[in-house]
Design a protein around this motif. Structure first.
Motif, PDB file in Angstrom:
ATOM      1  N   ALA A 141       0.807  -1.213   0.000  1.00  0.00           N
ATOM      2  CA  ALA A 141       0.000   0.000   0.000  1.00  0.00           C
ATOM      3  C   ALA A 141       0.843   1.267   0.000  1.00  0.00           C
ATOM      4  O   ALA A 141       0.406   2.308  -0.470  1.00  0.00           O
ATOM      5  CB  ALA A 141      -0.928   0.010   1.206  1.00  0.00           C
ATOM      6  N   HIS A 142       2.092   1.182   0.536  1.00  0.00           N
ATOM      7  CA  HIS A 142       2.905   2.388   0.656  1.00  0.00           C
ATOM      8  C   HIS A 142       4.043   2.445  -0.354  1.00  0.00           C
ATOM      9  O   HIS A 142       4.939   3.246  -0.226  1.00  0.00           O
ATOM     10  CB  HIS A 142       3.461   2.482   2.082  1.00  0.00           C
ATOM     11  N   GLU A 143       4.003   1.555  -1.355  1.00  0.00           N
ATOM     12  CA  GLU A 143       5.040   1.622  -2.381  1.00  0.00           C
ATOM     13  C   GLU A 143       4.957   2.967  -3.101  1.00  0.00           C
ATOM     14  O   GLU A 143       3.897   3.534  -3.310  1.00  0.00           O
ATOM     15  CB  GLU A 143       4.860   0.484  -3.389  1.00  0.00           C
ATOM     16  N   ASP A 175      15.173  -7.160   1.581  1.00  0.00           N
ATOM     17  CA  ASP A 175      14.092  -6.759   0.679  1.00  0.00           C
ATOM     18  C   ASP A 175      14.685  -5.693  -0.243  1.00  0.00           C
ATOM     19  O   ASP A 175      14.971  -4.579   0.201  1.00  0.00           O
ATOM     20  CB  ASP A 175      12.929  -6.192   1.502  1.00  0.00           C
ATOM     21  N   PRO A 176      14.898  -6.002  -1.521  1.00  0.00           N
ATOM     22  CA  PRO A 176      15.538  -5.028  -2.417  1.00  0.00           C
ATOM     23  C   PRO A 176      14.803  -3.696  -2.503  1.00  0.00           C
ATOM     24  O   PRO A 176      15.433  -2.657  -2.724  1.00  0.00           O
ATOM     25  CB  PRO A 176      15.527  -5.746  -3.776  1.00  0.00           C
ATOM     26  N   VAL A 177      13.485  -3.703  -2.328  1.00  0.00           N
ATOM     27  CA  VAL A 177      12.722  -2.459  -2.410  1.00  0.00           C
ATOM     28  C   VAL A 177      13.016  -1.579  -1.193  1.00  0.00           C
ATOM     29  O   VAL A 177      13.245  -0.371  -1.313  1.00  0.00           O
ATOM     30  CB  VAL A 177      11.209  -2.753  -2.532  1.00  0.00           C
ATOM     31  N   LYS A 178      13.020  -2.186  -0.017  1.00  0.00           N
ATOM     32  CA  LYS A 178      13.355  -1.430   1.194  1.00  0.00           C
ATOM     33  C   LYS A 178      14.803  -0.941   1.136  1.00  0.00           C
ATOM     34  O   LYS A 178      15.115   0.181   1.551  1.00  0.00           O
ATOM     35  CB  LYS A 178      13.126  -2.289   2.444  1.00  0.00           C
ATOM     36  N   ALA A 183      18.981   3.293   0.312  1.00  0.00           N
ATOM     37  CA  ALA A 183      20.017   3.820  -0.583  1.00  0.00           C
ATOM     38  C   ALA A 183      19.749   5.280  -0.942  1.00  0.00           C
ATOM     39  O   ALA A 183      20.669   6.113  -0.970  1.00  0.00           O
ATOM     40  CB  ALA A 183      20.100   2.969  -1.849  1.00  0.00           C
ATOM     41  N   LYS A 184      18.491   5.608  -1.208  1.00  0.00           N
ATOM     42  CA  LYS A 184      18.158   6.991  -1.556  1.00  0.00           C
ATOM     43  C   LYS A 184      18.470   7.941  -0.404  1.00  0.00           C
ATOM     44  O   LYS A 184      18.996   9.040  -0.614  1.00  0.00           O
ATOM     45  CB  LYS A 184      16.672   7.092  -1.923  1.00  0.00           C
ATOM     46  N   GLY A 185      18.157   7.505   0.819  1.00  0.00           N
ATOM     47  CA  GLY A 185      18.451   8.330   1.981  1.00  0.00           C
ATOM     48  C   GLY A 185      19.938   8.514   2.198  1.00  0.00           C
ATOM     49  O   GLY A 185      20.414   9.607   2.540  1.00  0.00           O
ATOM     50  N   VAL A 186      20.697   7.448   1.990  1.00  0.00           N
ATOM     51  CA  VAL A 186      22.153   7.516   2.134  1.00  0.00           C
ATOM     52  C   VAL A 186      22.735   8.440   1.065  1.00  0.00           C
ATOM     53  O   VAL A 186      23.623   9.256   1.340  1.00  0.00           O
ATOM     54  CB  VAL A 186      22.778   6.109   2.036  1.00  0.00           C
ATOM     55  N   LEU A 212      18.948  -2.540  -7.929  1.00  0.00           N
ATOM     56  CA  LEU A 212      18.053  -3.132  -6.930  1.00  0.00           C
ATOM     57  C   LEU A 212      16.663  -3.358  -7.513  1.00  0.00           C
ATOM     58  O   LEU A 212      15.985  -4.338  -7.171  1.00  0.00           O
ATOM     59  CB  LEU A 212      17.984  -2.242  -5.691  1.00  0.00           C
ATOM     60  N   GLY A 213      16.246  -2.475  -8.400  1.00  0.00           N
ATOM     61  CA  GLY A 213      14.973  -2.668  -9.086  1.00  0.00           C
ATOM     62  C   GLY A 213      14.994  -3.907  -9.966  1.00  0.00           C
ATOM     63  O   GLY A 213      14.022  -4.678 -10.016  1.00  0.00           O
TER      64      GLY A 213
END
Length: 339
Positions: A141-143, A175-178, A183-186, A212-213
């Protein structure tokens, strides 16, 4: 393993904001990078999943030191005084709060200003000895939310409480999505700490997120049609992965790889194995495989390795995160009877 309460409370969800604000204080100059090792940004990573992010995103602009050396079980890490001292001198410290108590304590003692807690960059769920696709729809739901939205959203969700007695599953990198959210935050944090190279950090982040995608797609398609959805593993490290791809993880020992299962749990697993047509009991490389092998022998099942990727060693089935994750996918496909 001593998994502490890991879900961000309102205060902890704000920690990433505070951390990134402190990092952004460097944004007016390149002093942080200039003061690092050989003119590079000095990054300290708590263990391999954080090291991999720093190296992939930082590239040639960072010098990465890792607190947990290859072959060391990260949950049991004890730090030397010298390592604690080096924490205070780092430009950026990248860690995952709650998975390594010694690191959490050292960071608090060292008063490190520029820290990035990966636990605040994505959502975490509580996973016990059994975890699977029941929460998959809520998870989906939060993707599409940003890392910041994830952190904010997590503060108001049931089951996302640092104060819960069972705590939460810290193994978000499986979990590659998590992991891509982290990664984006880093990437944002490194760009703010070293603005002169921000464009490179953004480019490297985008490249890693794409890899990762692709990995996520491989797991989704590779595990879509299987004879069974249930797998048994020594260490309940794969709850996030199971939830992502609609599988059921049955852990022998829960989230603590060193805990001993009760006779009732062993009997329950034997019944589950028969009912769900389980073929394989998985063990890992950095923890004892004795219980897994005993259960497999008693139930006539195979054994295989499912690597929680807490460190890369000579026995790892791959040289880096992506390679080992693809090996994990192959092992799951074989065990679950992928078609």
């Amino acid at each position: 393993m001593n998994v502490r309460r890991l879900i961000p409370s309102t205060a902890l969800a704000g920690a990433v904001t505070l951390g990134l604000v402190s990092l952004s204080a460097c944004a007016g100059s390149s002093d942080a990078a200039d003061g690092g090792k050989g003119g590079k940004l000095d990054v300290v990573a708590s263990f391999y999943p954080m090291q991999y992010l720093a190296e992939q995103i930082g590239g040639g602009h960072v010098a990465v030191d890792t607190l947990t050396k290859p072959g060391v079980e990260p949950h049991d890490l004890e730090l030397k005084p010298r390592q604690i001292g080096e924490l205070g001198e780092a430009d950026v410290v990248l860690y995952l709060k709650g998975i390594q108590p010694a690191v959490d304590k050292a960071i608090a003692q060292a008063g490190v200003a520029n820290t990035v807690d990966a636990a605040t960059l994505t959502k975490l769920q509580a996973h016990g000895t059994g975890a699977g696709h029941e929460g998959h729809e809520a998870h989906e739901a939060h993707e599409g939310e940003s890392a910041e939205e994830h952190a904010e959203h997590a503060t108001g969700e049931e089951g996302h409480d640092h104060g819960s007695e069972t705590g939460a599953d810290p193994h978000i990198w499986l979990d590659p999505v998590k992991y891509a959210e982290v990664a984006k935050g880093v990437g944002s944090a490194l760009a703010k700490a070293d603005p002169d190279h921000a464009a490179d950090y953004r480019k490297n982040t985008d490249a890693l997120v794409k890899k990762l995608g692709d990995l996520d797609t491989a797991f989704e398609t590779g595990l879509k049609n299987t004879a069974t959805k249930t797998f048994i593993t020594t260490h309940s490290a794969f709850g996030h992965l199971a939830e992502r791809y609609g599988l059921d993880q049955e852990g022998i020992s829960g989230v603590d790889p060193e805990s001993e299962p009760s006779p009732a749990r062993i009997k329950e697993l034997q019944d589950i194995a028969e009912k769900d047509k389980v073929t394989t009991v998985f063990f890992e490389t950095l923890a004892s495989d004795r219980t897994a092998r005993t259960l497999a022998s008693d139930t006539g099942l195979r054994t295989d390795v499912l690597d929680p990727l807490e460190g890369i060693t000579d026995t790892s089935k791959g040289d880096d995160y992506i390679e080992v994750m693809r090996s994990n996918l192959a092992a799951l496909q074989k065990a679950l009877g992928a078609k």
